[in-house]
Design a protein around this motif. Structure first.
Motif, PDB file in Angstrom:
ATOM      1  N   TYR A   1       4.513   5.237  15.206  1.00 42.43           N
ATOM      2  CA  TYR A   1       3.925   5.574  13.859  1.00 42.43           C
ATOM      3  C   TYR A   1       4.789   5.449  12.632  1.00 42.43           C
ATOM      4  N   TYR A   2       6.092   5.682  12.840  1.00 44.53           N
ATOM      5  CA  TYR A   2       6.877   5.632  11.746  1.00 44.53           C
ATOM      6  C   TYR A   2       7.240   4.108  11.523  1.00 44.53           C
TER       7      TYR A   2
ATOM      8  N   ASN B   1       4.323  -1.074   6.706  1.00 44.77           N
ATOM      9  CA  ASN B   1       3.089  -0.932   5.848  1.00 44.77           C
ATOM     10  C   ASN B   1       3.944  -1.026   4.427  1.00 44.77           C
ATOM     11  N   GLU B   2       4.830  -0.007   4.504  1.00 42.31           N
ATOM     12  CA  GLU B   2       5.556   0.222   3.102  1.00 42.31           C
ATOM     13  C   GLU B   2       6.216  -1.082   2.267  1.00 42.31           C
ATOM     14  N   ALA B   3       6.700  -2.118   3.664  1.00 41.00           N
ATOM     15  CA  ALA B   3       7.353  -3.353   3.107  1.00 41.00           C
ATOM     16  C   ALA B   3       6.325  -4.230   2.756  1.00 41.00           C
TER      17      ALA B   3
ATOM     18  N   ALA C   1       5.356  -3.310  -0.597  1.00 46.49           N
ATOM     19  CA  ALA C   1       6.382  -3.688  -1.650  1.00 46.49           C
ATOM     20  C   ALA C   1       6.090  -5.404  -2.006  1.00 46.49           C
ATOM     21  N   GLU C   2       5.898  -5.976  -0.870  1.00 46.47           N
ATOM     22  CA  GLU C   2       5.774  -7.625  -1.077  1.00 46.47           C
ATOM     23  C   GLU C   2       4.551  -7.753  -1.826  1.00 46.47           C
ATOM     24  N   LEU C   3       3.584  -6.892  -1.515  1.00 45.93           N
ATOM     25  CA  LEU C   3       2.061  -7.380  -2.251  1.00 45.93           C
ATOM     26  C   LEU C   3       2.515  -6.873  -3.785  1.00 45.93           C
ATOM     27  N   ARG C   4       3.164  -5.897  -3.997  1.00 45.80           N
ATOM     28  CA  ARG C   4       3.440  -5.313  -5.361  1.00 45.80           C
ATOM     29  C   ARG C   4       4.142  -6.446  -6.083  1.00 45.80           C
TER      30      ARG C   4
END
Length: 148
Positions: A27-28, A34-36, A39-42
């Motif tokens: 999960y973590y 997901n966070e990475a 960030a790439e999407l942003r």
């Protein structure tokens, strides 16, 4: 000492704890991935915004250049301008003017400038009407090559 009922319960508890730990770990790890990805999407969104802004600026600049070229074409479209000015220009200069006029859709004006420029050309110096092989060039074809 081995008590079968208690030993099995302890073993099941140990397996459950390992399963929960593995699930938490997955999960973590998924949250970190997901966070990475976010960030790439942003970053990609920021880049696309910059590209869109640059494109809008370029279009505004092209619109201003096109409008200025149209204004110039309209200024030189006056009845005597081509006849008075074109013969005194070099072939290169008239080609540049004709190319500009053709690029903004004023092929009629480009034709007029080429024709009026050619009135002063001698047959030997007539650059616009003869190709490299000495054959006559169609003026419409010549305008297409200038506008390309």
């Amino acid at each position: 000492m081995h008590i079968p009922f208690v030993s099995d319960a302890l073993y099941r508890r140990k397996l459950r704890r390992e399963l929960i730990n593995a699930a938490h770990h997955d999960y973590y790890r998924a949250l970190n991935e997901n966070e990475a990805l976010h960030a790439e999407l942003r970053a990609l969104r920021e880049q696309s915004t910059q590209v869109l802004k640059a494109g809008a600026d370029m279009m505004a600049e092209n619109t201003a250049i096109t409008q200025a070229a149209l204004d110039l074409a309209n200024a030189f479209a006056k009845s005597g301008s081509a006849f008075d000015i074109a013969p005194s220009l070099t072939c290169f200069e008239v080609d540049a003017m004709a190319r500009l006029f053709a690029a903004v859709g004023r092929t009629d004006l480009a034709r007029k400038w080429l024709e009026d420029h050619a009135t002063e050309d001698t047959e030997a110096a007539y650059l616009h009407g003869i190709d490299d092989d000495g054959k006559p060039i169609d003026l419409d074809d010549y305008l297409v090559t200038l506008a390309a």
